[in-house]
Structure formats: structure tokens, C-alpha cells
Design an enzyme around this catalytic site. Structure first.
Site, PDB file in Angstrom:
ATOM      1  N   TRP A 112       0.871  -1.177   0.000  1.00 47.96           N
ATOM      2  CA  TRP A 112       0.000   0.000   0.000  1.00 47.96           C
ATOM      3  C   TRP A 112       0.910   1.230   0.000  1.00 47.96           C
ATOM      4  O   TRP A 112       1.881   1.278   0.764  1.00 47.96           O
ATOM      5  CB  TRP A 112      -0.872  -0.010   1.262  1.00 47.96           C
ATOM      6  N   HIS A 156       0.498  -6.340   5.653  1.00 53.50           N
ATOM      7  CA  HIS A 156      -0.519  -6.195   4.606  1.00 53.50           C
ATOM      8  C   HIS A 156       0.051  -6.325   3.190  1.00 53.50           C
ATOM      9  O   HIS A 156      -0.639  -6.031   2.225  1.00 53.50           O
ATOM     10  CB  HIS A 156      -1.249  -4.856   4.775  1.00 53.50           C
ATOM     11  N   HIS A 216      -3.302 -11.850   3.397  1.00 56.02           N
ATOM     12  CA  HIS A 216      -3.366 -11.769   4.860  1.00 56.02           C
ATOM     13  C   HIS A 216      -4.811 -11.687   5.341  1.00 56.02           C
ATOM     14  O   HIS A 216      -5.723 -11.364   4.584  1.00 56.02           O
ATOM     15  CB  HIS A 216      -2.585 -10.552   5.358  1.00 56.02           C
ATOM     16  N   ASP A 240      -6.899  -9.545   8.117  1.00 59.78           N
ATOM     17  CA  ASP A 240      -6.876  -8.427   9.057  1.00 59.78           C
ATOM     18  C   ASP A 240      -7.425  -8.881  10.401  1.00 59.78           C
ATOM     19  O   ASP A 240      -8.375  -9.670  10.466  1.00 59.78           O
ATOM     20  CB  ASP A 240      -7.758  -7.278   8.549  1.00 59.78           C
ATOM     21  N   HIS A 266      -6.758  -3.885  13.528  1.00 62.94           N
ATOM     22  CA  HIS A 266      -6.358  -3.071  12.376  1.00 62.94           C
ATOM     23  C   HIS A 266      -7.202  -1.798  12.253  1.00 62.94           C
ATOM     24  O   HIS A 266      -6.714  -0.772  11.791  1.00 62.94           O
ATOM     25  CB  HIS A 266      -6.482  -3.914  11.103  1.00 62.94           C
ATOM     26  N   HIS A 282     -14.904  -3.007   6.733  1.00 61.23           N
ATOM     27  CA  HIS A 282     -14.226  -3.745   7.809  1.00 61.23           C
ATOM     28  C   HIS A 282     -15.084  -3.729   9.081  1.00 61.23           C
ATOM     29  O   HIS A 282     -15.281  -4.757   9.730  1.00 61.23           O
ATOM     30  CB  HIS A 282     -12.882  -3.087   8.149  1.00 61.23           C
ATOM     31  N   GLU A 290      -7.483 -10.414   2.395  1.00 61.25           N
ATOM     32  CA  GLU A 290      -7.146  -9.410   1.382  1.00 61.25           C
ATOM     33  C   GLU A 290      -5.914  -9.841   0.592  1.00 61.25           C
ATOM     34  O   GLU A 290      -5.125 -10.656   1.058  1.00 61.25           O
ATOM     35  CB  GLU A 290      -6.899  -8.052   2.071  1.00 61.25           C
TER      36      GLU A 290
HETATM   37 ZN   LIG Z   1      -5.167  -5.528   5.331  1.00 62.84          ZN
END
Ligand SMILES: [Zn+2]
Length: 226
Positions: A29, A59, A63, A65, A69, A175, A187
Site C-alpha cells: 500500500w 498487509h 493476509h 486483518d 487493524h 471492515h 485481502e
Molecule cells: Zn489488510
């Protein structure tokens, strides 16, 4: 023995690995910590063994979450319940939607029908870091659509995109709707070679303590669940 070998051969042929690697070539990210690996002990430097040392965001690759998170009081990675991450799963293809599409309850019902065929749903958005670049946008669900899934017994929502929320989201409402309903998240799946349909999913989170997410090796067995 011959029978056992035949069973092993069948497993080797039919399992579909839907994982994205933690690796230097996987784009994190933007702004997050990329994966890197060096040596704590290095045999080429005279050590008796090679032992690696890793730095990475949780991430980067495939993975799960943890609720931590998205909430300072959320449960950490070691509490992720194994039962949610294995069992019947359905893959649906939403890649024809615009990259920034937010699927409503009606949009979702058009894909899955009124009753979920499985308590685990995997979204093939076609916007995936396995392609080597971080996508600008990807289809997501409205918070109402996420709540609708949970109300129908969803235990796990997976996506091949980097998040179940939009890239631009700051409140992470999808989420929140999933965790709030006792469902969990996968994800950075790699679904380009998994046709829509029913599978057995195995995607256990690695047992790490106190983390906001945990790495997963996610595998589909295409033999339709009974
Ligand atoms: Zn994530």
C-alpha cells in the site's frame, strides 16, 4: 500404497494456490512498509547457518486483518478464529464492474442470489497486486451490502484487491460492518486462475501475537463441497 499415491497425485493436481507472496516484487500500500529480507547470520560471511531477518507490513501479501487493524481496542491477530478460515467458499466475478464501483445490496444479490451458497465469499475484482502494480481503485461493497451478507450468515469475505474498503476510505466501514457482525477478512488474494464457483477454502492465519493482521497461505480445492 498405490491408492495413497493416487490420492496425493489428485491433491497435487487440483489445489489452486490463491496466495500473493510476501516479496520485494509485491507492491505495498503506498506509504506502507515494503517487504525486505536480509541476513542476521550469513554463511557467506562465515556463519555456520543462514538465518534471515524480515521487515514488512503485514498487509503486503495475502493476509487476514485482525479487528485491531481498524480499532485501538480491537482483538489482535492471535484471536482470529480458525473455523472461519476453512470450509465451503464461493468465488464470484465482479471484475466487470467499474474500478470504483460500490456494490449495493441489489448489485450483490444479482451475483449471489438471495441465500448465500456458502458462508465464505471471495470477490474476484481483477484489481490485484499480483499484477505487479498497486491498483488505483477496485470494486467494493457498500456498508449495507456487507451488513446484508453478515445477516445471511457470512463468516468470511475475501477479495483479490488490497482492501475490502475502497483505497480512498478513511473510516473503513466495510471492515467495521464485517468485524461488528463476527465475520472476518482476507485481502490480496490471487483469483485470476480461480473460476467462479464453489470450493473448499483453506486459509489459516499464521499465529503471530499482538499484530493488526497475519499472513495467510490461501488454497482452494475445486471439489464442490457436499
Ligand atoms: Zn489488510
Amino acid at each position: 500404497v498405490g491408492c495413497a499415491i493416487e490420492v496425493l497425485r489428485r491433491i497435487a493436481v487440483t489445489l489452486i494456490d490463491i496466495s500473493v507472496a510476501y516479496g520485494a516484487d509485491t507492491p505495498p500500500w503506498p506509504g506502507d512498509t515494503p517487504y525486505s529480507c536480509g541476513w542476521a547470520w550469513d554463511m557467506s560471511q562465515g556463519a555456520s547457518v543462514n538465518v534471515g531477518r524480515v521487515q514488512t507490513s503485514w498487509h503486503v501479501g495475502t493476509h487476514a486483518d485482525a479487528p485491531l487493524h481498524v480499532s485501538p481496542s480491537g482483538a489482535p491477530s492471535e484471536t482470529l478464529p480458525l473455523t472461519h478460515f476453512t470450509g465451503a467458499a464461493r468465488v464470484i466475478d465482479v471484475s466487470a464492474h467499474d474500478a470504483d464501483a460500490v456494490l449495493s445490496v441489489d448489485d450483490l444479490a444479482a451475483h449471489v442470489g438471495n441465500a448465500l451458497a456458502a458462508p465464505r465469499l471471495l470477490l474476484h475484482t481483477g484489481r490485484c497486486v499480483a499484477n505487479g502494480h498497486f491498483p488505483d481503485a477496485w470494486p467494493t461493497l457498500s456498508p449495507a451490502a456487507a451488513a446484508w451478507l453478515v445477516s445471511r450468515g457470512l463468516q468470511l469475505l475475501g477479495t483479490d484487491a488490497p482492501s475490502v474498503d475502497a483505497r480512498s476510505a478513511t473510516t473503513l466501514q466495510v471492515h467495521a460492518a464485517l468485524f461488528g457482525g463476527g465475520a472476518y477478512v482476507l485481502e490480496n488474494l490471487h483469483l485470476s486462475h480461480a473460476m467462479p464457483g464453489m470450493y473448499q477454502l483453506t486459509a489459516y492465519p499464521v499465529l503471530v501475537h499482538g499484530a493488526d493482521a497475519a499472513p495467510v497461505r490461501a488454497v482452494l480445492d475445486p471439489i464442490a463441497p457436499a
